[in-house]
Design a protein around this motif. Structure first.
Motif, short mmCIF file in Angstrom:
data_model
loop_
_atom_site.label_atom_id
_atom_site.label_comp_id
_atom_site.label_asym_id
_atom_site.label_seq_id
_atom_site.Cartn_x
_atom_site.Cartn_y
_atom_site.Cartn_z
N LEU A 1 -41.73 -51.45 29.49
CA LEU A 1 -40.71 -51.49 28.43
C LEU A 1 -40.43 -50.01 27.86
N LYS A 2 -41.54 -49.40 27.55
CA LYS A 2 -40.87 -48.15 27.05
C LYS A 2 -39.97 -47.30 27.84
N GLU A 3 -40.39 -47.49 29.31
CA GLU A 3 -39.35 -46.71 30.13
C GLU A 3 -38.02 -47.22 30.00
N CYS A 4 -37.68 -48.46 29.85
CA CYS A 4 -36.32 -48.98 29.66
C CYS A 4 -35.91 -48.61 28.40
N MET A 5 -36.62 -48.53 27.29
CA MET A 5 -36.24 -48.06 25.97
C MET A 5 -35.78 -46.58 26.23
N HIS A 6 -36.34 -45.81 26.60
CA HIS A 6 -35.96 -44.36 26.74
C HIS A 6 -34.77 -44.34 27.64
N GLN A 7 -34.60 -45.38 28.57
CA GLN A 7 -33.24 -45.28 29.24
C GLN A 7 -31.93 -45.80 28.27
N TYR A 8 -32.34 -46.58 27.35
CA TYR A 8 -31.08 -46.94 26.52
C TYR A 8 -30.86 -45.84 25.66
N MET A 9 -31.84 -45.06 25.18
CA MET A 9 -31.86 -43.98 24.05
C MET A 9 -30.93 -42.96 24.80
N GLU A 10 -31.14 -42.56 26.14
CA GLU A 10 -30.41 -41.75 26.85
C GLU A 10 -29.06 -42.19 27.11
N LEU A 11 -28.60 -43.25 27.49
CA LEU A 11 -27.52 -43.88 27.87
C LEU A 11 -26.71 -43.86 26.77
N TRP A 12 -27.23 -44.31 25.39
CA TRP A 12 -26.25 -44.25 24.33
C TRP A 12 -26.31 -42.87 23.48
N GLN A 13 -27.19 -41.85 23.91
CA GLN A 13 -27.06 -40.72 23.31
C GLN A 13 -27.53 -40.68 21.81
N LEU A 14 -28.48 -41.42 21.63
CA LEU A 14 -29.15 -41.48 20.38
C LEU A 14 -29.62 -40.18 19.86
N PRO A 15 -29.85 -39.97 18.32
CA PRO A 15 -30.13 -38.77 17.86
C PRO A 15 -31.70 -38.41 18.37
#
Length: 432
Positions: free
Chosen positions: A164-178
């Motif tokens: 789950l954490k790996e998927c979360m990090h992928q979204y943070m990267e995809l969405w370029q979150l701060p």
């Protein structure tokens, strides 16, 4: 919404309602529907109240009790009322996020966007939830850590928290979150691996969920979580540990392992259910031997703990309220044998150079059932030797077994071939 809400729960199915929600204090859980569509109407129609019926054996005693569950305060479909979902995100009382979105729920879907209201995937919704919380509470707070949440996935995936954490990090990267948000999420929103165990076959209607008495929740996290979770009073089988792996191995080895061994053996002996296998004078003794002598020694946990767990498994296998068909366990039986029983065979061969006879018989039986199918008639096999030779030769297929078993464990092919031949000629009960 109740001021007592401490948990945001993604998922409204029978398992969570008879497991996590059954454990919690009244009005402490807010349910979020993880997928679009109908489904919450029945829950909200009765004010989120329902009953859990515990039926089965526990510590050798028959259990048949009914309890009302009042832990769910509200239920939200974010695809129909996204604002209510965002309000949950900025509720300062929320401390936990719990989920069971099935094995297919913890996936990264690159088509999801931060602007979706909300994202379709569960990890995407979770990141949106945390980002709303960060912007609404954390950025203006003097002590950001107080608004962090603890994330406990209950999906039946080994190392579910890690995935789950790996998927979360992928979204943070995809969405370029701060970067500040990513640092806060990693530091203040821990995601722990968990193991959940309870058979929940369902019930006569939506408001009466039937479950077995046995339950186990292993969380790979600090003991302090026990005091923070809004748990009701009573004896709850909650384990906080630094390493979930032995408990996962224990379940796979002593619960799933005997299932896979007995399913093919019992089927070829003319039996239909797990309970019938346990009560049979010959097959029951076989299952006992495989569990206690061949599977149990391979798990690196204290013997007393293993014996207690083994006794609980036997109680579950003998549950008179559940008719667990052997043919349902036999689905994908070879891949199940590889993960559940083959490691124990390897353990014995590596430690003693001897092949465990009960598991060798189980391997032979599973090869037969995989070949002829659940409805196959073994009496139609006219060339026992040729049939046995053909099936045993497949043990050299590294793509199926992960290695050439005939080279890894010399003598295995010959034993399996001999046992298959005897099963065809003499019958399974004679071999046992």
């Amino acid at each position: 919404m109740s001021k007592n809400v401490k948990i945001v729960q993604f998922g409204e199915g029978n398992f969570l309602r008879a497991f996590v929600d059954w454990m919690m204090l009244p009005d402490t859980v807010a349910v979020v529907k993880p997928r679009p569509g109908a489904g919450l109407e029945r829950l909200t129609a009765h004010g989120c109240r329902y009953e859990v019926c515990l039926q089965g054996q526990l510590d050798g005693q028959l259990v048949d009790t009914t309890e009302q569950v009042c832990s769910i305060a509200c239920a939200i479909n974010p695809y129909e009322d996204v604002e209510a979902f965002w309000e949950l995100a900025v509720n300062p009382q929320v401390e936990f996020v719990i989920s069971n979105t099935t094995e297919a729920g913890i996936v990264f879907d690159p088509s999801c966007r931060l602007s979706d209201a909300p994202a379709l995937s569960y990890p995407g919704k979770l990141v949106q939830f945390l980002y709303k919380r960060y912007k609404g509470l954390v950025q203006t707070a003097t002590a950001a850590g107080q608004f962090g949440v603890t994330i406990l996935p209950c999906e039946l995936i080994f190392h579910n928290g890690k995935h789950l954490k790996e998927c979360m990090h992928q979204y943070m990267e995809l969405w370029q979150l701060p970067e500040d948000f990513r640092v806060w999420a990693d530091a203040c929103c821990p995601v722990y691996n968990t193991l959940v165990d309870r058979i929940v076959p369902g019930g006569p209607d939506y408001y009466k969920v039937v479950a077995e008495p046995y339950h186990l929740w292993v969380i790979e996290g600090p003991e302090a979580l026990r005091e923070r979770l809004p748990l009701r009073s009573g004896e709850l089988n909650l384990v906080l540990t630094a390493d979930e792996n032995p408990y996962h191995l224990r379940k796979v080895t002593l619960l799933n392992g005997p299932h896979t061994a007995m399913s093919a053996v019992g089927h070829l002996a003319g039996l239909e259910t797990v309970r019938e296998c346990m009560l049979h004078p010959v097959v029951g003794k076989y299952v006992e031997r495989v569990m206690m002598q061949e599977l149990l020694p391979t798990v690196p946990l204290p013997e007393a703990e293993m014996l207690k767990f083994a006794d609980s498994v036997k109680d579950r296998f003998l549950n008179p309220f559940v008719k667990h068909a052997l043919t349902s366990i036999m689905l994908n039986n070879i891949s199940k044998f590889v993960t559940r029983d083959l490691p124990a065979m390897r353990w014995h061969f590596c430690n003693s150079g001897v092949l465990p006879q009960g598991l060798v018989i189980a391997l032979a039986a599973n090869l037969i059932c995989a070949e002829i199918g659940a409805d196959g008639d073994l009496a139609k096999v006219t060339d026992a030797e040729g049939f046995a030779s053909k099936l045993a030769s497949g043990l050299a297929d590294a793509q199926v077994w992960g290695a050439d078993l005939t080279a890894e464990m010399p003598g295995l092919r010959e034993q399996v071939e001999s046992i298959i031949c005897r099963i065809v000629k003499e019958g399974m009960l004679s071999v046992l």
